[in-house]
Write an enzyme that holds these catalytic residues in place. Sequence first.
Site, PDB file in Angstrom:
ATOM      1  N   GLU A  77      12.127 -21.092  -2.702  1.00 51.51           N
ATOM      2  CA  GLU A  77      13.477 -21.398  -2.386  1.00 51.51           C
ATOM      3  C   GLU A  77      15.000 -20.664  -2.116  1.00 51.51           C
ATOM      4  OE1 GLU A  77      11.544 -23.333  -3.835  1.00 51.51           O
ATOM      5  OE2 GLU A  77      10.864 -24.637  -2.770  1.00 51.51           O
ATOM      6  N   ALA A 188     -24.214 -16.197   0.456  1.00 53.54           N
ATOM      7  CA  ALA A 188     -24.667 -15.453   1.363  1.00 53.54           C
ATOM      8  C   ALA A 188     -26.281 -16.284   1.931  1.00 53.54           C
ATOM      9  CB  ALA A 188     -24.268 -14.003   0.937  1.00 53.54           C
TER      10      ALA A 188
HETATM   11  N1  LIG Z   1     -27.365 -14.387  -2.311  1.00 53.17           N
HETATM   12  C1  LIG Z   1     -25.878 -15.431  -2.503  1.00 53.17           C
HETATM   13  O1  LIG Z   1     -25.534 -15.928  -1.872  1.00 53.17           O
HETATM   14  C2  LIG Z   1     -26.993 -15.613  -4.114  1.00 53.17           C
HETATM   15  C3  LIG Z   1     -28.427 -15.405  -3.997  1.00 53.17           C
HETATM   16  N2  LIG Z   1     -28.038 -15.269  -5.204  1.00 53.17           N
HETATM   17  C4  LIG Z   1     -30.419 -15.530  -5.596  1.00 53.17           C
HETATM   18  O2  LIG Z   1     -31.089 -16.936  -5.953  1.00 53.17           O
HETATM   19  C5  LIG Z   1     -32.128 -16.528  -6.920  1.00 53.17           C
HETATM   20  C6  LIG Z   1     -31.613 -17.257  -8.212  1.00 53.17           C
HETATM   21  O3  LIG Z   1     -31.927 -18.754  -7.406  1.00 53.17           O
HETATM   22  P1  LIG Z   1     -31.925 -19.923  -8.813  1.00 53.17           P
HETATM   23  O4  LIG Z   1     -33.420 -19.709  -9.700  1.00 53.17           O
HETATM   24  O5  LIG Z   1     -31.426 -21.398  -7.563  1.00 53.17           O
HETATM   25  O6  LIG Z   1     -30.850 -20.040  -9.893  1.00 53.17           O
HETATM   26  P2  LIG Z   1     -29.630 -20.214 -10.349  1.00 53.17           P
HETATM   27  O7  LIG Z   1     -28.221 -19.135 -10.382  1.00 53.17           O
HETATM   28  O8  LIG Z   1     -29.236 -21.632  -9.476  1.00 53.17           O
HETATM   29  O9  LIG Z   1     -30.226 -20.545 -11.890  1.00 53.17           O
HETATM   30  C7  LIG Z   1     -30.343 -21.957 -12.333  1.00 53.17           C
HETATM   31  C8  LIG Z   1     -30.415 -21.977 -13.440  1.00 53.17           C
HETATM   32  O10 LIG Z   1     -29.263 -22.499 -14.165  1.00 53.17           O
HETATM   33  C9  LIG Z   1     -29.227 -23.150 -15.105  1.00 53.17           C
HETATM   34  N3  LIG Z   1     -29.094 -24.529 -15.022  1.00 53.17           N
HETATM   35  C10 LIG Z   1     -28.026 -25.294 -16.125  1.00 53.17           C
HETATM   36  N4  LIG Z   1     -28.006 -26.470 -15.674  1.00 53.17           N
HETATM   37  C11 LIG Z   1     -28.217 -26.897 -14.919  1.00 53.17           C
HETATM   38  C12 LIG Z   1     -28.217 -27.821 -14.046  1.00 53.17           C
HETATM   39  N5  LIG Z   1     -27.780 -28.477 -14.371  1.00 53.17           N
HETATM   40  N6  LIG Z   1     -28.885 -28.191 -13.004  1.00 53.17           N
HETATM   41  C13 LIG Z   1     -30.050 -26.656 -12.733  1.00 53.17           C
HETATM   42  N7  LIG Z   1     -29.762 -25.217 -13.644  1.00 53.17           N
HETATM   43  C14 LIG Z   1     -29.164 -25.802 -14.019  1.00 53.17           C
HETATM   44  C15 LIG Z   1     -30.696 -23.046 -15.667  1.00 53.17           C
HETATM   45  O11 LIG Z   1     -30.735 -21.664 -15.915  1.00 53.17           O
HETATM   46  P3  LIG Z   1     -31.432 -21.674 -18.079  1.00 53.17           P
HETATM   47  O12 LIG Z   1     -33.268 -20.398 -17.089  1.00 53.17           O
HETATM   48  O13 LIG Z   1     -31.741 -20.352 -18.336  1.00 53.17           O
HETATM   49  O14 LIG Z   1     -32.119 -23.097 -18.224  1.00 53.17           O
HETATM   50  C16 LIG Z   1     -31.974 -22.799 -14.433  1.00 53.17           C
HETATM   51  O15 LIG Z   1     -33.358 -21.811 -14.389  1.00 53.17           O
HETATM   52  C17 LIG Z   1     -31.876 -14.612  -7.101  1.00 53.17           C
HETATM   53  O16 LIG Z   1     -32.716 -14.117  -6.729  1.00 53.17           O
HETATM   54  C18 LIG Z   1     -30.318 -14.657  -6.827  1.00 53.17           C
HETATM   55  O17 LIG Z   1     -30.361 -13.084  -6.469  1.00 53.17           O
HETATM   56  C19 LIG Z   1     -27.993 -16.055  -6.655  1.00 53.17           C
HETATM   57  C20 LIG Z   1     -26.523 -16.665  -6.061  1.00 53.17           C
HETATM   58  C21 LIG Z   1     -25.724 -16.179  -5.017  1.00 53.17           C
HETATM   59  N1  LIG Z   2     -26.504 -11.123  -2.862  1.00 54.75           N
HETATM   60  C1  LIG Z   2     -25.318 -11.746  -2.018  1.00 54.75           C
HETATM   61  C2  LIG Z   2     -23.687 -12.110  -3.432  1.00 54.75           C
HETATM   62  N2  LIG Z   2     -24.535 -12.275  -4.185  1.00 54.75           N
HETATM   63  C3  LIG Z   2     -24.133 -13.007  -4.996  1.00 54.75           C
HETATM   64  O1  LIG Z   2     -22.624 -12.273  -5.912  1.00 54.75           O
HETATM   65  C4  LIG Z   2     -23.426 -11.752  -7.014  1.00 54.75           C
HETATM   66  C5  LIG Z   2     -22.747 -10.396  -7.719  1.00 54.75           C
HETATM   67  O2  LIG Z   2     -21.616 -10.504  -7.961  1.00 54.75           O
HETATM   68  P1  LIG Z   2     -21.139  -8.725  -8.440  1.00 54.75           P
HETATM   69  O3  LIG Z   2     -22.372  -8.499  -9.429  1.00 54.75           O
HETATM   70  O4  LIG Z   2     -19.923  -9.189  -8.797  1.00 54.75           O
HETATM   71  O5  LIG Z   2     -20.784  -7.451  -7.583  1.00 54.75           O
HETATM   72  C6  LIG Z   2     -24.867 -12.517  -7.436  1.00 54.75           C
HETATM   73  O6  LIG Z   2     -25.184 -12.307  -8.570  1.00 54.75           O
HETATM   74  C7  LIG Z   2     -24.449 -13.799  -6.228  1.00 54.75           C
HETATM   75  O7  LIG Z   2     -23.607 -15.009  -7.226  1.00 54.75           O
HETATM   76  N3  LIG Z   2     -22.576 -12.404  -2.643  1.00 54.75           N
HETATM   77  C8  LIG Z   2     -22.079 -12.454  -1.709  1.00 54.75           C
HETATM   78  O8  LIG Z   2     -20.981 -12.515  -0.693  1.00 54.75           O
HETATM   79  N4  LIG Z   2     -23.522 -11.459  -0.599  1.00 54.75           N
HETATM   80  C9  LIG Z   2     -24.770 -11.169  -1.166  1.00 54.75           C
HETATM   81  O9  LIG Z   2     -25.435 -10.315  -0.056  1.00 54.75           O
END
Ligand SMILES: NC(=O)C1=CN([C@@H]2O[C@H](COP(=O)(O)OP(=O)(O)OC[C@H]3O[C@@H](n4cnc5c(N)ncnc54)[C@H](OP(=O)(O)O)[C@@H]3O)[C@@H](O)[C@H]2O)C=CC1
Ligand SMILES: Nc1c(N[C@@H]2O[C@H](COP(=O)(O)O)[C@@H](O)[C@H]2O)[nH]c(=O)[nH]c1=O
Length: 549
Positions: A77, A188
């Site tokens: 403001e 993504a």
């Molecule tokens: N394209 C995208 O936007 C993204 C892609 N990815 C991709 O996804 C894949 C990983 O997926 P994902 O395995 O589902 O990974 P998550 O990030 O969902 O991790 C899962 C882990 O989270 C931990 N965790 C702790 N508490 C909980 C709970 N209450 N419920 C569930 N999980 C819990 C465990 O870890 P712990 O086993 O250590 O105990 C579990 O194994 C990778 O290939 C990555 O590249 C990941 C993020 C974004």
């Molecule tokens: N692959 C993927 C994503 N992946 C997310 O971004 C994280 C990586 O972040 P950084 O290491 O900071 O660049 C990765 O662990 C996952 O959570 N995000 C997106 O917008 N687009 C993509 O294609």
Amino acid sequence: MAMAALSFRLCSSPLICRATLDHHATDASFIRRAADLSEMSAGLTSPHPNFGCVIATPSGKVAGEGYLYAQGTKPAEALAVEAAGEFCRGSTAYLNMEPGDCHGDHTAVSALVQAGVGRVVVGIRHPLQHLRGAAIREMRSHGIEVNVLGEDVQSKVLEDARKCCLLVNAPLIHRACSRVPFSLLKYAMTLDGKIAASSGHAAWISSKLSRTRVFELRGRSDAVIVGGNTVRQDDPRLTARHGQGHTPTRIVMSQSLDLPEKANLWDVSEVSTIVATQRGARKSYQKFLASKGVEVVEFDMLNPREVMEYFHLRGYLSILWECGGTLAASAIASGVIHKVVAFIAPKIIGGSKAPSPVGELGMVEMTQALNLIDVCYEQVGPDMLVSGFLQPVPDLLPVIPSEDATFEIDPSVNPFESSIIFFYKTWDLYGSFSNFSPHPIRMPFGDDYRTWSSVEHYYQVPHNSPFNDVKIEVMYMALKCKFSTYPHLKTMLLSTAGSVLVEASPHDLFWGGGREGEGLNYLGRLLMQLRSEYLGESSVSAENTSLAL
Ligand SMILES: NC(=O)C1=CN([C@@H]2O[C@H](COP(=O)(O)OP(=O)(O)OC[C@H]3O[C@@H](n4cnc5c(N)ncnc54)[C@H](OP(=O)(O)O)[C@@H]3O)[C@@H](O)[C@H]2O)C=CC1
Ligand SMILES: Nc1c(N[C@@H]2O[C@H](COP(=O)(O)O)[C@@H](O)[C@H]2O)[nH]c(=O)[nH]c1=O
């Protein structure tokens, strides 16, 4: 209905009606502008609100604008008044939110009063109860005409503008009325719905332009959270590389702590990392993390709700979930995700085992799908950005109870946290949740078993004690029997994951929610407890199945 009739009478003259509508359209567009301005510093003002101010002359020209740049800087403001100079006298000031002049600091209101502003239009009142209404009263006491949208002036166009004001301060509004921070799930995915290849490789699905938008989202959040598997697969940095000040805390949720020794997140020279884990997990690794400067927080129950409640208490307002589908499903099921932002890239990777953005939610029919609200579509470079809310931003009308008051009404569930499913009459959509629904249950009675025609019949038998804890236990056992006996009821209950269940009984203030939310809603609470028990069981049995395979 009463409101519609009133506005019809007021608008019976076409001339008045046209003039009023024009007036409302002008007010709405300036309020939207104030909301847009306020958002320019989103993330930097936290934990304070985003404030924007537009000063317009009587002829409808913008004379000055301002927004709160960061916590502790000059109020919006005051900046707008400075910019408008002599044009302030008799002008109208548009504020997306009532100023929160606190701790004896009245800079925002004083600036408007001293500049001679004649009218102030306020998008929403301040969401914090101790500040709510104070600045409005103060301005009125100085003879300024103050119009609050939805209270003093109402129309469709103004309602839309008011909604913009709610959205730009969604994290603070959630903080005022809930026990978890505002959470946004971002991912993504390819056109065929994968967030990585079957190998786990995910760099990159979305375009550079989309990833720049992600840096902005990070810059607006207090923390970014991932699961342990994303750390193992991606070795992410999770920094906001958009060149503007704020960088969020990184949070990792890992039960096993089976995490790498070398990881970008363990470099805390620029920004801190907190690892949330199960109590007692890998003590030696916890020591290792501590030696790197990574904070470790142990939880008795490591689940998204507990973790979010903890970070809420630590003052976090907004969290960006960038995890994979496993943790995302768990977060959605526990009702902590408010908004979803999905970047969809025109790519196909295939792979029946390639991960998808949201894992198991226990739903079996499309009718159970969670429908997003206020959905937006935007093209970002080659990608499509789809976003929407899983839970509405709580409305401030008529009054949001303070955090403490809410807690007193219902210590386990807050009806403002998520969408609410009401049930009451047995013929309603969710009428089978009612204790009167005609689903016989067979329960132990003495040394034998007996069948009762409904939960209510069983509950009313004289063996029940008047003491609350016993009657709650009796009810829980009866509900458990009912939902275990009828699988379609169990499926229906699971389909409500993420929603608050309220028995809409206007009379029963113990089991029901009451006429105005004054009831304790114990029936709704027990059903939610049962639902989370079933959801826990289904994730354990899914794990056992995959181990067996
Ligand atoms: N394209 C995208 O936007 C993204 C892609 N990815 C991709 O996804 C894949 C990983 O997926 P994902 O395995 O589902 O990974 P998550 O990030 O969902 O991790 C899962 C882990 O989270 C931990 N965790 C702790 N508490 C909980 C709970 N209450 N419920 C569930 N999980 C819990 C465990 O870890 P712990 O086993 O250590 O105990 C579990 O194994 C990778 O290939 C990555 O590249 C990941 C993020 C974004
Ligand atoms: N692959 C993927 C994503 N992946 C997310 O971004 C994280 C990586 O972040 P950084 O290491 O900071 O660049 C990765 O662990 C996952 O959570 N995000 C997106 O917008 N687009 C993509 O294609």
